[in-house]
Design an enzyme around this catalytic site. Structure first.
Site, PDB file in Angstrom:
ATOM      1  CB  ALA A   1      16.874  72.152 -74.047  1.00 14.14           C
TER       2      ALA A   1
ATOM      3  CB  VAL B   1       8.342  70.462 -69.391  1.00 12.66           C
ATOM      4  CG1 VAL B   1       8.800  71.716 -68.651  1.00 12.66           C
ATOM      5  CG2 VAL B   1       7.496  70.830 -70.592  1.00 12.66           C
ATOM      6  CE  LYS B   2      11.642  75.347 -67.997  1.00 13.50           C
ATOM      7  NZ  LYS B   2      11.083  76.594 -68.509  1.00 13.50           N
ATOM      8  CG  ASP B   3      14.706  66.940 -71.387  1.00 11.90           C
ATOM      9  OD1 ASP B   3      15.385  67.721 -70.703  1.00 11.90           O
ATOM     10  OD2 ASP B   3      14.598  65.730 -71.131  1.00 11.90           O
TER      11      ASP B   3
END
Length: 326
Positions: free
Chosen positions: A48, A43-45
């Protein structure tokens, strides 16, 4: 022809997948927001890329610059993919409790990795918070991301994850359940969903050794709540600015053992090869059973991929050493 201009164009629009066996005794439908379909497998894409774009727009990150961030691994991966495409140097600072796979993966995509001790206070010069902040200030042309307090983190989920869930459920979502670390995912999604329907309930999954649940219930930051824990990616010993407690209806805490065991159950019973926090999230859903009715549609978010945990959660020897398997 249908194609993305580069890998960043594949971020988002992840599927919802029904959970069937593990949640069979619940009265409601449970749908997983399956974030491993992002190119960096987490999910961090989403946040970021958003944080980098905001830094570029504000002039904080200039061509040829250096990105510095403290990460449990997944944010570093998302930042690294964007850094490759945009031509930045990437430095990740990670704590020694994270899996070796995460460190190796970050190196594989060109990151410089600094490993710091876990069992120190956040303000300790050796902590990964302090080390990342120091490197960001010492290196010429560096930008320290600070995902914990960077508003672009939550904004990314307000702009993408929340609207996707609303659209994919046709507005029928009644509960959103997610593990809480930096707070960006829960706060961004909560803000969007509650704007569409104030009755949607937002539940955070916390871990023992973290301060979130007690702080939400009492307003007290209790240092006695803080102690080392195994579960990766959720819980904190600080209060990130991205955690908007006013949008969260409640927290449930899941033990390290349950998080590990239920992560393995997701793989073996649902065919979902996921990271440690997914087990915590689905166990959290089960612990909240009394809050659900047959008409409810519960969306639980699964953060990352099982490939980061092969030598831990999916390793019988490690599980037995931790006391998680007989």
């Amino acid at each position: 022809m249908e194609y993305a201009e580069n890998i960043l164009g594949t971020i988002g629009n992840t599927p919802l997948v029904r959970i069937n066996r593990i949640t069979a005794e619940l009265p409601c439908m449970v749908l997983a927001k399956y974030e491993t379909f992002n190119p960096g497998n987490s999910v961090k894409d989403r946040m970021a890329l958003k944080m980098i774009e905001e830094a570029e727009a504000q002039g904080l990150l200039k061509p040829g610059g250096t990105i510095v961030e403290g990460t449990s691994g997944n944010t570093g991966m998302g930042l690294a993919l964007a850094a490759i495409i945009k031509g930045y140097r990437m430095i990740c600072v990670i704590s020694d409790k994270q899996s070796q796979e995460k460190i190796d993966i970050l190196k594989a995509v060109g990151c410089e990795v600094h490993v710091c001790p876990t069992d120190v206070a956040p303000e300790d010069p050796q902590s990964y918070y302090s080390t990342a902040r120091r490197l960001g200030s010492e290196i010429p042309g560096a930008w320290y991301v600070n995902q914990y307090d960077n508003p672009a983190n939550a904004q990314a989920h307000y702009e993408s994850t929340g609207p996707e869930i609303w659209r994919q459920t046709e507005g029928k979502v009644t509960h959103f359940v997610v593990g809480v670390g930096t707070g960006g995912t829960i706060s961004g999604v909560a803000r969007y969903l509650k704007e569409q329907n104030p009755e949607v309930k937002i539940w955070g999954v916390d871990t023992y050794g973290s301060v979130f649940k007690k702080y939400h219930e009492t307003g007290i930051f209790d240092e006695n709540e803080i102690y080392p824990y195994v579960t990766e990616g959720i819980g904190e010993d600080i209060l990130p600015e991205n955690v908007n407690f006013g949008l969260i209806d409640g927290f449930t805490k899941v033990t390290d053992a349950d998080a590990a065991v239920y992560t393995r159950r997701l793989a073996r019973e649902e065919g979902m090869f996921l990271g440690n926090s997914a087990g915590a999230a689905i166990k959290g859903v089960l612990q909240l059973a009394e809050h659900f009715t047959p008409e409810d549609v519960v969306v639980v978010l699964f953060h990352d991929h099982g490939s980061r945990y092969v030598n831990k959660i999916y390793n019988d020897t490690w599980m037995k050493e931790q006391g998680f398997l007989e």
